[in-house]
Structures are given as structure tokens and as C-alpha cells.
Design a protein around this motif. Sequence first.
Motif, short mmCIF file in Angstrom:
data_model
loop_
_atom_site.label_atom_id
_atom_site.label_comp_id
_atom_site.label_asym_id
_atom_site.label_seq_id
_atom_site.Cartn_x
_atom_site.Cartn_y
_atom_site.Cartn_z
N GLY A 340 0.81 -1.20 0.00
CA GLY A 340 0.00 0.00 0.00
C GLY A 340 0.85 1.26 0.00
N ILE A 341 1.91 1.26 0.82
CA ILE A 341 2.83 2.40 0.86
C ILE A 341 3.47 2.60 -0.51
N ASN A 342 3.89 1.50 -1.13
CA ASN A 342 4.52 1.58 -2.45
C ASN A 342 3.53 2.05 -3.52
N ALA A 343 2.28 1.62 -3.40
CA ALA A 343 1.26 2.02 -4.37
C ALA A 343 1.06 3.53 -4.35
N ARG A 344 0.98 4.08 -3.16
CA ARG A 344 0.80 5.54 -3.06
C ARG A 344 2.05 6.27 -3.55
N LYS A 345 3.22 5.74 -3.26
CA LYS A 345 4.46 6.37 -3.73
C LYS A 345 4.49 6.41 -5.25
N THR A 346 4.11 5.31 -5.89
CA THR A 346 4.08 5.26 -7.34
C THR A 346 3.04 6.21 -7.90
N PHE A 347 1.90 6.30 -7.24
CA PHE A 347 0.87 7.25 -7.66
C PHE A 347 1.43 8.67 -7.69
N LEU A 348 2.10 9.06 -6.63
CA LEU A 348 2.64 10.42 -6.54
C LEU A 348 3.72 10.67 -7.59
N GLU A 349 4.52 9.66 -7.89
CA GLU A 349 5.61 9.82 -8.83
C GLU A 349 5.14 9.88 -10.28
N LYS A 350 4.11 9.08 -10.62
CA LYS A 350 3.73 8.93 -12.02
C LYS A 350 2.40 9.57 -12.39
N PHE A 351 1.48 9.68 -11.44
CA PHE A 351 0.11 10.03 -11.79
C PHE A 351 -0.39 11.30 -11.09
N GLY A 352 0.52 12.09 -10.58
CA GLY A 352 0.14 13.36 -9.98
C GLY A 352 -0.21 14.39 -11.04
N ILE A 353 -1.01 15.35 -10.68
CA ILE A 353 -1.49 16.35 -11.63
C ILE A 353 -0.36 17.23 -12.15
N ASP A 354 0.66 17.47 -11.33
CA ASP A 354 1.77 18.33 -11.77
C ASP A 354 2.57 17.68 -12.90
N SER A 355 2.75 16.35 -12.81
CA SER A 355 3.48 15.64 -13.87
C SER A 355 2.72 15.73 -15.18
N TYR A 356 1.39 15.63 -15.10
CA TYR A 356 0.55 15.72 -16.29
C TYR A 356 0.64 17.11 -16.93
N VAL A 357 0.52 18.13 -16.11
CA VAL A 357 0.57 19.50 -16.62
C VAL A 357 1.92 19.78 -17.28
N GLU A 358 2.99 19.30 -16.69
CA GLU A 358 4.32 19.50 -17.28
C GLU A 358 4.40 18.85 -18.66
N ALA A 359 3.87 17.63 -18.77
CA ALA A 359 3.90 16.93 -20.06
C ALA A 359 3.06 17.65 -21.10
N MET A 360 1.89 18.13 -20.71
CA MET A 360 1.02 18.85 -21.65
C MET A 360 1.62 20.19 -22.03
N ASN A 361 2.27 20.85 -21.09
CA ASN A 361 2.94 22.12 -21.40
C ASN A 361 3.98 21.95 -22.50
N GLN A 362 4.68 20.84 -22.45
CA GLN A 362 5.74 20.60 -23.44
C GLN A 362 5.17 20.48 -24.85
N ILE A 363 4.05 19.75 -25.01
CA ILE A 363 3.52 19.61 -26.37
C ILE A 363 2.85 20.92 -26.83
N ILE A 364 2.29 21.67 -25.90
CA ILE A 364 1.67 22.96 -26.27
C ILE A 364 2.73 23.97 -26.70
#
Length: 367
Positions: A340-364
Motif C-alpha cells: 500500500g505504501i509503495n502504491a501511493r508512492k508510485t501514484f505520486l511519482e507517475k500520476f500526480g497532476i503536476d506531472s501531467y501538466v508539465e507533459a502537456m505544457n511541453q507539447i503545447i
Amino acid sequence: MKTILIAHNYTEGSFAFMSYYLARHLALNGNRVVFISHKPFFIKSFKENLEKGELLVYSWPTEKRPVKISDALWFAKIYIKYKPSVIISHFVNVNITTIVSKILSFGSVKTFPYYHTLSTQIQQDVSSSSLSRKLKKIRKQLLYKGFADSVICPSDLAKEDLKIYFNSSKGIKILNPMRDRFIEKKASNPDVILISYLGRLEPSKGVIDLISAFLEYKNKFKNSKIILNIAGGGILDKQIEELGAHNDAVNIVGPLSYSEIDAYLNKSHYAVIPSKSDNLPTVGLEAMMNQTPLLISNNTGLSSELKDGIECFKFNPNIEEMILMFERVENNDQKHYDMGINARKTFLEKFGIDSYVEAMNQIIQKS
């Protein structure tokens, strides 16, 4: 000031938060963002001035799916008025926004439709004639070939499906994010192992096989501590109710409201995703966000983002392997907390909103 048009659902209260947050982020950073919301439906458009930029929110002319010529004509007026240089569109919004904007801009606008649903999911879940499916496939092939600059895929599996089914190499992988709503992990009942399913009750989701495997497992291991919860609704409602009706270890919960999802997943020891075909199931992200490890089918795009035995147990979606999966869970109960601890850690590393915004900013920014 760059003008960006996003067509999705303008709401904080669902998976569409990704687009809601992106729109506001882009406006705050000096862009003009035009947002067309399918759901919720806004009778009147509205505008917000956000620091350096502005956000304008519209809905389609009616609450119905935007598939008519009148919807295309309405969108044409929006496009001509604002002349966006980037179009990002999801689900039912894709066809009109992508095609009309390319035509009106003489090809100069950059279009990024999303590829949310795998072709194999549609084939299993949607009843239609072979001719209808073929025509829809040809229409999408033409859209991706002639009107899309890139197709945003939430997983490697989606990119592969896009390539094989539509013969398109335009896929770019950007993982879907999830809003972090986590407060704390509630103590689970140590006398049972609670495994919970949440999602649509449709053929591609593998729920029939999941319950069948569980009943076989419980018949084999009479003293098993596992309890199976099934939450959701769909075309298999009655069949699933009948299948689980005569076993106290199977709880048919029914559909949940969005506000009930976190509590449901949070109190579970594991969330199970038995899909025969699935892209990046949202419930998997919601479970990981709630520090709940996954039992996940190898036939999902999310599976390849996780490590077996670290934040999940993986299995192939058939009855034999699901029985082995239940046995593995029961024999490794001591690993549950760390997973469970690892699942949340992976969520924060890969699926956080900031990571998404950074990726979308790059293509825009490249557009």
C-alpha cells in the motif's frame, strides 16, 4: 497570448479534473483558454480573468452528444471567433473539434485528440453490426491520418492498439493524472481480507470470471478470510447478482456516487482490476492514491507501469490464474501494508497532476 481550446468536462468532481486543472493552469500562465464542456452543461457561457490570462467556458448547444451538423456549425463559429492554435479534445468531443478546426485553419491548428478506449474494449462491450464497426473504424482512420497532429494515448497499450487497429503511428504517451484526495488510510479489519472491485459491469471488465474464480477458490479453501466486494453497474447487473447471490463472502454493492469512491477503496485491503482489455483504468489510480495496492490484469495499460509484488500482484485474466491470485493474496497477507505504501508512492511519482501538466505544457509549447 496563445489561445488553446479544450473540449472535455469542466468539473473538479471526476476524472475530468485533469482538463479542468490544465485549463486553469494555462490561463494563470498567460494564455487564453476556451473550454467546451459536454458535462456539466452550462446554459450560459462565462469568463474568468486569471492573473495573466483568461478562461472562457462554453457548453455545446444542447445536453445531447455533439454529433449533429448544427453542433459542427456552432463550433465553427467558436473557432472563427477565437482562432485557437491548439485543440485538445476528449471522447465525444473529438470528431467535430478536430475536423472542423483543421478545415477552418487550412491545416495550421495543432490538434491533439485523446485515445481513451481500446478497440478491443469496444468490440467486447458494444453491440453493433460488422458493417457499422467497419464504417466507424474507417472514419477514425481518416480522422487520425488527415486531421490529427498527434493522438494522446494514456498508456503504451493504447499506443500499440492505435498502431495495430488504426494503422496510425501518431500516438504519444501521456499518463492520465488523478487529483490527490488522500487524507489518511483507515485501519482495515484484520479478521478478513477485503478485495474490492469498482467499475462498469460489462464483458471487457472480466467481472464474471472474477466472481466464478472466487467461488471456486472459496469452495477449495473453506477457511479463507477473503471477502469480495463488487461495486458498479452495467449490462451484466442481473447476471452478476445471480452469480453472487448464494455466497455470503460476495457483496454486491451496486453503483457508487463519486463522493463514495474514496471511502470504498480506502477501507479495502486490495482493489482488483480483472479486465480482459483496458487502457488506464481510473479506479486503479484512485486505489493507489488511497494507499490501496492492486490486483491487476496484465491486459491493462496500467499494469506495465507497475512492478509485481511491489505495489500490486499481476495475473492473466482467466479463471485459473485468478484462483492462483487469490491464493497468492492469502499467502502473502503480511506484504499488504508495504504494498500500500509503495502504491501511493508510485501514484505520486507517475500520476500526480503536476506531472501531467508539465507533459502537456511541453507539447503545447512546441505547437
